[in-house]
Write a protein that holds these residues in place. Sequence first.
Motif, PDB file in Angstrom:
ATOM      1  N   ALA A   1       0.660  -1.392  -0.506  1.00 15.78           N
ATOM      2  CA  ALA A   1      -0.120  -0.018   0.054  1.00 15.78           C
ATOM      3  C   ALA A   1       0.779   1.413  -0.131  1.00 15.78           C
ATOM      4  O   ALA A   1       0.535   1.914  -0.705  1.00 15.78           O
ATOM      5  CB  ALA A   1      -0.764   0.100   1.356  1.00 15.78           C
ATOM      6  N   ASP A   2       2.108   1.011   0.631  1.00 15.70           N
ATOM      7  CA  ASP A   2       2.640   2.053   0.484  1.00 15.70           C
ATOM      8  C   ASP A   2       3.577   2.676  -0.639  1.00 15.70           C
ATOM      9  O   ASP A   2       4.787   3.520  -0.603  1.00 15.70           O
ATOM     10  CB  ASP A   2       3.718   2.329   2.108  1.00 15.70           C
ATOM     11  CG  ASP A   2       5.104   1.285   1.781  1.00 15.70           C
ATOM     12  OD1 ASP A   2       4.630   0.568   0.659  1.00 15.70           O
ATOM     13  OD2 ASP A   2       5.749   1.096   3.182  1.00 15.70           O
ATOM     14  N   SER A   3       3.574   1.414  -1.860  1.00 12.51           N
ATOM     15  CA  SER A   3       4.554   1.688  -3.360  1.00 12.51           C
ATOM     16  C   SER A   3       6.103   1.343  -2.871  1.00 12.51           C
ATOM     17  O   SER A   3       6.613   1.678  -3.973  1.00 12.51           O
ATOM     18  CB  SER A   3       4.187   2.801  -3.655  1.00 12.51           C
ATOM     19  OG  SER A   3       2.503   2.771  -4.021  1.00 12.51           O
TER      20      SER A   3
ATOM     21  N   ASP B   1      12.070  -4.463  -2.135  1.00 15.34           N
ATOM     22  CA  ASP B   1      11.976  -3.265  -1.638  1.00 15.34           C
ATOM     23  C   ASP B   1      12.775  -2.123  -3.112  1.00 15.34           C
ATOM     24  O   ASP B   1      14.376  -1.655  -2.931  1.00 15.34           O
ATOM     25  CB  ASP B   1      12.134  -2.913  -0.684  1.00 15.34           C
ATOM     26  CG  ASP B   1      11.736  -3.982   0.597  1.00 15.34           C
ATOM     27  OD1 ASP B   1      10.708  -3.888   0.476  1.00 15.34           O
ATOM     28  OD2 ASP B   1      12.318  -4.523   1.911  1.00 15.34           O
ATOM     29  N   PHE B   2      12.108  -0.701  -3.267  1.00 14.95           N
ATOM     30  CA  PHE B   2      12.363   0.531  -3.769  1.00 14.95           C
ATOM     31  C   PHE B   2      13.634   1.046  -2.720  1.00 14.95           C
ATOM     32  O   PHE B   2      14.744   0.909  -3.191  1.00 14.95           O
ATOM     33  CB  PHE B   2      11.450   0.893  -4.170  1.00 14.95           C
ATOM     34  CG  PHE B   2      10.986   0.607  -5.631  1.00 14.95           C
ATOM     35  CD1 PHE B   2      11.180   1.287  -6.785  1.00 14.95           C
ATOM     36  CD2 PHE B   2       9.865   0.380  -5.442  1.00 14.95           C
ATOM     37  CE1 PHE B   2      10.886   0.775  -7.757  1.00 14.95           C
ATOM     38  CE2 PHE B   2       9.105  -0.383  -6.146  1.00 14.95           C
ATOM     39  CZ  PHE B   2       9.912  -0.279  -7.674  1.00 14.95           C
TER      40      PHE B   2
ATOM     41  N   SER C   1      -0.409 -12.158  -0.681  1.00 11.25           N
ATOM     42  CA  SER C   1      -1.342 -10.777  -0.719  1.00 11.25           C
ATOM     43  C   SER C   1      -0.541 -10.507  -0.118  1.00 11.25           C
ATOM     44  O   SER C   1       0.204 -10.832   1.480  1.00 11.25           O
ATOM     45  CB  SER C   1      -2.090 -10.710  -0.208  1.00 11.25           C
ATOM     46  OG  SER C   1      -3.183  -9.720  -0.060  1.00 11.25           O
ATOM     47  N   LEU C   2       0.529  -8.812   0.140  1.00 11.68           N
ATOM     48  CA  LEU C   2       1.651  -8.431   0.745  1.00 11.68           C
ATOM     49  C   LEU C   2       0.177  -7.465   2.072  1.00 11.68           C
ATOM     50  O   LEU C   2      -0.607  -6.837   1.851  1.00 11.68           O
ATOM     51  CB  LEU C   2       2.121  -6.638  -0.140  1.00 11.68           C
ATOM     52  CG  LEU C   2       3.568  -7.959  -1.015  1.00 11.68           C
ATOM     53  CD1 LEU C   2       3.977  -6.143  -1.187  1.00 11.68           C
ATOM     54  CD2 LEU C   2       4.784  -7.796   0.573  1.00 11.68           C
ATOM     55  N   ALA C   3       0.468  -7.506   3.506  1.00 12.73           N
ATOM     56  CA  ALA C   3       0.274  -6.346   4.159  1.00 12.73           C
ATOM     57  C   ALA C   3       0.431  -5.171   3.699  1.00 12.73           C
ATOM     58  O   ALA C   3       1.207  -5.368   2.854  1.00 12.73           O
ATOM     59  CB  ALA C   3       0.621  -6.928   5.267  1.00 12.73           C
ATOM     60  N   PRO C   4      -0.459  -3.989   4.150  1.00 10.25           N
ATOM     61  CA  PRO C   4      -0.428  -2.917   3.953  1.00 10.25           C
ATOM     62  C   PRO C   4       0.900  -1.890   4.363  1.00 10.25           C
ATOM     63  O   PRO C   4       1.617  -1.704   3.024  1.00 10.25           O
ATOM     64  CB  PRO C   4      -1.576  -2.232   4.226  1.00 10.25           C
ATOM     65  CG  PRO C   4      -2.592  -3.024   4.807  1.00 10.25           C
ATOM     66  CD  PRO C   4      -1.982  -4.119   4.871  1.00 10.25           C
TER      67      PRO C   4
END
Length: 378
Positions: free
Chosen positions: A178-180, A199-200, A222-225
């Motif tokens: 969710a945090d992109s 991870d960017f 599914s990733l957590a937010p």
Amino acid sequence: MKPDKLDFAVLLIVALCLAGLGAAAWLMDPARQPTRVAFLHPATGGVQNVWLADIDDPAAKEQLTFSEYGVFDFDISADGRWLAFGERSGAGAVTLRLLDLAAGRLTDLVDCVALQANCSTPVFSPDGKWLVYQRAESIGGRYGLPRIWLVNFLNPEFDSLPLIADKQVVGHSPVWSADSNTVAFYSADVAQPGILIYDFVPRGDDDVQLRFIPSSHGTMGSLAPNGQQLIYPELTRRGEQFFTHLRIADLAEKTFAAFTDSQGPYDDVGAQWSPDGETIAFARRYTDERWTPGHQLYLRAAAADEDLLSIAYEPRYTSAYFRWNGAGDALVMQRFPLVRDEDSAPGPALPEVWVHALESGESWRIASDAFLPQWAGA
């Protein structure tokens, strides 16, 4: 000094502009916007295109794409402006197109036919700055294993580049946190199958940017937010049969735990984290006396082994593809009827799109002969 006609004209134009801006703001207020669902239709017997329906008036659906050969899959940006879709070409490949829903302008996002590549599965980052997709290059008349690529939406040219430079890193079915900041995808490496998490900006104190989670199931989780946990399916053997259960990987703590019992009397095929990170929705089919022909939807707290809450229970259907809305109070799902009753229409059974509202507990059908539903942004 009296104002002349020019002054009056200027004042009138300014007043009309302000009124127009006020009306636009009133109409674009999210509280006033209809809640919409997009999906592919028809599932059989025709060319698949993207359609849009208001969940409160699903009969008044609207066709968004008019592809000659059909749409393979699609995604809509979180702000509802962009529709990216994989379009089938006459040459048999899938290329990426982009529709500006506000302006009605259709362009090539990535001309994969010209690049002799097969491209699909576009997924927008929640912040709208990036899009990931999977791309397989042509090798000797056939397509190789797909890799994950990025499109930069901050650049007007929509530059495209590999997510990971190493050509040996292959994969499919990308998802965002969710945090992109994080992209996870299933690695199609036969020698070492599993899920890769990129991870960017590296998290934690180890400065690791790419992590690997072994998994033999072949599908994504599914990733957590917050991007720090991943729930994913894993195969298990009970007797002479294989079933699926769910595991959670905590990337920060570097631990793995069972979310559902690998030896329990059930088959759990998919899961989706709620937007607030508190709840997980998943599809389950019991294998004991609670057996149903297909998978039903259940909710459970992410952090505790609490009792399950059954939602949208309908034994005649199976549900295996579902998505939360942004508020976390409804799910859209793809259902398939497994048991026909006397009221069923003649002909083959077809997939359907349904919505379930958690507060009221009501479920209703949005479209028949439709599949791959998702919420359609703001």
